[in-house]
Motif scaffolding. Structure first.
Motif, PDB file in Angstrom:
ATOM      1  N   ARG A 104      44.796  43.118  40.406  1.00 57.51           N
ATOM      2  CA  ARG A 104      44.587  42.398  39.158  1.00 57.51           C
ATOM      3  C   ARG A 104      45.261  43.172  38.029  1.00 57.51           C
ATOM      4  O   ARG A 104      45.079  44.396  37.921  1.00 57.51           O
ATOM      5  CB  ARG A 104      43.096  42.238  38.865  1.00 57.51           C
ATOM      6  N   CYS A 105      46.041  42.475  37.223  1.00 55.14           N
ATOM      7  CA  CYS A 105      46.728  43.096  36.097  1.00 55.14           C
ATOM      8  C   CYS A 105      45.726  43.295  34.959  1.00 55.14           C
ATOM      9  O   CYS A 105      45.162  42.330  34.437  1.00 55.14           O
ATOM     10  CB  CYS A 105      47.890  42.215  35.645  1.00 55.14           C
ATOM     11  N   LEU A 106      45.481  44.574  34.587  1.00 54.89           N
ATOM     12  CA  LEU A 106      44.463  44.897  33.597  1.00 54.89           C
ATOM     13  C   LEU A 106      45.032  45.174  32.213  1.00 54.89           C
ATOM     14  O   LEU A 106      44.335  45.015  31.211  1.00 54.89           O
ATOM     15  CB  LEU A 106      43.666  46.129  34.057  1.00 54.89           C
ATOM     16  N   TYR A 107      46.289  45.609  32.168  1.00 58.31           N
ATOM     17  CA  TYR A 107      46.846  46.030  30.885  1.00 58.31           C
ATOM     18  C   TYR A 107      48.356  46.041  30.982  1.00 58.31           C
ATOM     19  O   TYR A 107      48.911  46.388  32.029  1.00 58.31           O
ATOM     20  CB  TYR A 107      46.335  47.438  30.522  1.00 58.31           C
ATOM     21  N   PHE A 124      34.054  50.123  35.614  1.00 62.24           N
ATOM     22  CA  PHE A 124      33.321  49.025  35.000  1.00 62.24           C
ATOM     23  C   PHE A 124      33.761  48.738  33.565  1.00 62.24           C
ATOM     24  O   PHE A 124      33.312  47.786  32.955  1.00 62.24           O
ATOM     25  CB  PHE A 124      31.813  49.307  35.028  1.00 62.24           C
ATOM     26  N   LEU A 125      34.656  49.565  33.015  1.00 66.99           N
ATOM     27  CA  LEU A 125      35.135  49.337  31.655  1.00 66.99           C
ATOM     28  C   LEU A 125      36.604  48.916  31.625  1.00 66.99           C
ATOM     29  O   LEU A 125      37.124  48.590  30.570  1.00 66.99           O
ATOM     30  CB  LEU A 125      34.979  50.612  30.813  1.00 66.99           C
ATOM     31  N   GLY A 126      37.263  48.944  32.777  1.00 69.28           N
ATOM     32  CA  GLY A 126      38.682  48.648  32.799  1.00 69.28           C
ATOM     33  C   GLY A 126      39.487  49.880  32.447  1.00 69.28           C
ATOM     34  O   GLY A 126      39.130  50.991  32.826  1.00 69.28           O
ATOM     35  N   VAL A 127      40.564  49.691  31.695  1.00 69.32           N
ATOM     36  CA  VAL A 127      41.425  50.816  31.360  1.00 69.32           C
ATOM     37  C   VAL A 127      41.706  50.820  29.862  1.00 69.32           C
ATOM     38  O   VAL A 127      41.590  49.809  29.184  1.00 69.32           O
ATOM     39  CB  VAL A 127      42.768  50.761  32.126  1.00 69.32           C
ATOM     40  N   THR A 163      52.569  48.526  33.390  1.00 71.96           N
ATOM     41  CA  THR A 163      51.477  47.626  33.734  1.00 71.96           C
ATOM     42  C   THR A 163      50.432  48.376  34.539  1.00 71.96           C
ATOM     43  O   THR A 163      50.781  49.115  35.468  1.00 71.96           O
ATOM     44  CB  THR A 163      51.986  46.419  34.553  1.00 71.96           C
ATOM     45  N   VAL A 164      49.169  48.224  34.168  1.00 72.93           N
ATOM     46  CA  VAL A 164      48.070  48.872  34.891  1.00 72.93           C
ATOM     47  C   VAL A 164      47.369  47.821  35.746  1.00 72.93           C
ATOM     48  O   VAL A 164      47.014  46.741  35.259  1.00 72.93           O
ATOM     49  CB  VAL A 164      47.067  49.522  33.921  1.00 72.93           C
ATOM     50  N   TRP A 165      47.180  48.151  37.027  1.00 70.25           N
ATOM     51  CA  TRP A 165      46.554  47.256  37.993  1.00 70.25           C
ATOM     52  C   TRP A 165      45.343  47.939  38.610  1.00 70.25           C
ATOM     53  O   TRP A 165      45.279  49.171  38.668  1.00 70.25           O
ATOM     54  CB  TRP A 165      47.518  46.933  39.132  1.00 70.25           C
ATOM     55  N   ASP A 166      44.398  47.127  39.106  1.00 73.23           N
ATOM     56  CA  ASP A 166      43.362  47.709  39.949  1.00 73.23           C
ATOM     57  C   ASP A 166      43.745  47.496  41.414  1.00 73.23           C
ATOM     58  O   ASP A 166      44.776  46.882  41.713  1.00 73.23           O
ATOM     59  CB  ASP A 166      41.976  47.141  39.627  1.00 73.23           C
ATOM     60  N   ASP A 167      42.924  48.021  42.330  1.00 72.84           N
ATOM     61  CA  ASP A 167      43.291  47.953  43.742  1.00 72.84           C
ATOM     62  C   ASP A 167      43.080  46.569  44.349  1.00 72.84           C
ATOM     63  O   ASP A 167      43.333  46.360  45.536  1.00 72.84           O
ATOM     64  CB  ASP A 167      42.555  49.021  44.566  1.00 72.84           C
ATOM     65  N   LYS A 168      42.622  45.625  43.526  1.00 68.58           N
ATOM     66  CA  LYS A 168      42.560  44.219  43.963  1.00 68.58           C
ATOM     67  C   LYS A 168      43.800  43.459  43.483  1.00 68.58           C
ATOM     68  O   LYS A 168      43.866  42.242  43.570  1.00 68.58           O
ATOM     69  CB  LYS A 168      41.300  43.546  43.422  1.00 68.58           C
TER      70      LYS A 168
END
Length: 476
Positions: free
Chosen positions: A171-174, A224-227, A164-169
């Motif tokens: 939020r689950c991105l992928y 700005f594009l996600g992952v 699972t890929v997350w950002d530093d907020k």
């Protein structure tokens, strides 16, 4: 050649994890302790072992500066230790009190991540030592994690098999089902391996699991594009579940440890096996490359940690052998050319080059005309990329075989500049190197360490012309 130079046998139970800083090696165990050694002579530091956890210690890691050591345990806590004197600085309690399986500092040390058996993941603010964000994987225990090089994203691996890929907020991105029987470990190389068509860099990620497999992935992190996550290949060799994997600091090698008691070291550009080490007598649970020396540590359920040293003639962390080998490109075999094509993300051309018997000498003689008329490469973009990579190869050969004027070398990479730019400190740098420096949130000069009053980069056309003229003289 990898040589066993030292064995540490101080733990009284299974070794679960080991980690290097620039000056120390830390190990942790089911025996509830963390031990810290000098990475110079592997003597145990006076304050070691570190005691305080009430149950098994599963993971340990150093902060980027190497001054703080984190450890996490079945007791539901993550502890922070001062590496200079062994003082315990803080105890961070997982909100759910679940056993903490993994911990990791972000590259800029802004956060510490802790992941637990109940699937909870917590980001701790390292300035306040307070909980910053928390979340949960959708299924299974959280057993693995790795930060992106810029620290804005992180990847977790679960016992259910998900990456699972997350950002530093938080939020689950992928989410990707990666290993059917469960992920056991993952790691991300800090070195980009390719550029996408729109100019963004991909990084290499490795994951391993209970399915006996190691998978390599290409991952794109863009604010700005996600992952974007793309499967690259599977590395074979182990006959049992793979419990650990780690990249060398230059990204050229990947090491893995398995239930089959073996350690395998792969060359990441080709996927070839460089070494198979089989001195452990029980499951290999952990492995780690040293950041600035040709050393590898492997830990096992046999209660030992083996220290391995690489022959400097072999590719190893921090080594420059790859550059040295390029001096003799003209002596490359067809297989060497094939390996080079794979490393440049041109693997689809391997068959064509082999069919035309392209060895190192022929490679260096390729031109736009020969790519069109003899090799029949119709795609303009493909031809341009091949020619660009060959030109980079020629430039690297020149830079290692000839004494290059120091002013032509980038102060960051110490390589011949192709696109020099002037920064606010008045010094010239390779554009890509300086952009990477800035993108990693550095706001000081690489040369003076003083603050940069502007992040603007101005093309240094005069220097670029001087380098071009110098290169022309070297080709004559």
């Amino acid at each position: 050649m990898a040589t066993l130079i030292h064995t540490l046998a101080d733990h009284s139970d299974d070794v679960n994890y080991c980690a290097f800083s620039s000056s120390c090696l830390a190990t942790c165990s089911l025996d509830k302790t963390i031990r810290v050694y000098s990475s110079t002579n592997f003597t145990e530091l006076p304050y070691s072992p570190l005691k305080g956890h009430t149950y098994a210690v599963h993971c340990c890691c150093f902060s980027p500066s190497g001054h703080v050591l984190a450890s996490c345990s079945t007791d539901g806590t993550t502890a922070l230790w001062d590496v200079r004197d062994g003082r315990r600085l803080a105890v961070l309690e997982q909100p759910s009190a679940s056993p903490v399986r993994v911990c990791r500092f972000s590259p800029e040390a802004a956060y510490l991540l802790s992941g637990a058996a109940d699937g909870s993941v917590v980001l701790w603010n390292m300035q306040s030592l307070k909980l910053y964000r928390s979340g949960n994987v959708k299924d299974g225990s959280l057993v693995a994690c790795a930060f992106s090089p810029n620290g804005n994203f992180f990847v977790t691996g679960s016992s259910s098999g998900d990456l699972t890929v997350w950002d530093d907020k938080m939020r689950c991105l992928y989410n990707e089902k990666a290993h059917d029987l469960g992920v056991t470990c993952c790691d991300i190389s800090s070195h980009p391996v390719s550029d996408s068509e729109n100019g963004f860099k991909y990084f290499q990620m490795a994951s391993c699991g209970q399915d006996n497999q190691i998978k390599l992935w290409l991952i794109l992190f863009a604010d700005f594009l996600g992952v974007e996550l793309k499967y690259k290949c599977t590395l074979n060799g182990h006959s049992a579940p793979v419990l650990a994997c780690a990249f060398s600091c230059d990204g050229q090698m990947l090491v893995s440890g398995s239930v089959d008691k073996c350690v395998i070291i792969y060359e990441t550009s080709t996927g070839n096996t460089l070494h198979t080490l089989s001195q452990h007598t029980r499951y290999v649970t952990t492995c780690a490359f040293a950041p600035h020396s040709p050393l590898l540590a492997t830990g096992s359920m046999d209660k030992t940690v083996h220290i391995w040293q690489f022959d400097l003639k072999q590719p190893c962390a921090g080594d420059t052998v790859e550059n040295e080998s390029k001096v003799a490109v003209q002596d490359w075999s067809e297989d060497d050319v094939s390996a080079w094509l794979c490393a440049q993300d041109l693997a689809d051309l391997v068959g064509l080059f082999k069919m035309n018997n392209i060895d190192g000498k022929e490679l260096l003689n390729l031109t736009k005309e020969s790519l069109v008329n003899e090799l029949k490469i119709e795609s303009l973009g493909r031809r341009s990329k091949v020619l660009q990579k060959i030109e980079e190869l020629r430039m690297t050969m020149i830079s290692v075989s000839v004494s290059v004027p120091d002013e032509f070398l980038c102060p960051i990479t110490r390589e011949l500049m192709k696109d020099p730019v002037i920064a606010a400190d008045g010094y010239s740098y390779e554009r890509e190197a300086m952009e990477n420096w800035i993108s990693n949130k550095r706001r000081s000069s690489p040369m003076t360490n003083l603050p940069l009053h502007s992040l603007m980069l101005t093309p240094n056309r005069t220097l670029k012309m001087a380098i071009s003229r110098w290169l022309d003289t070297q080709k004559k």
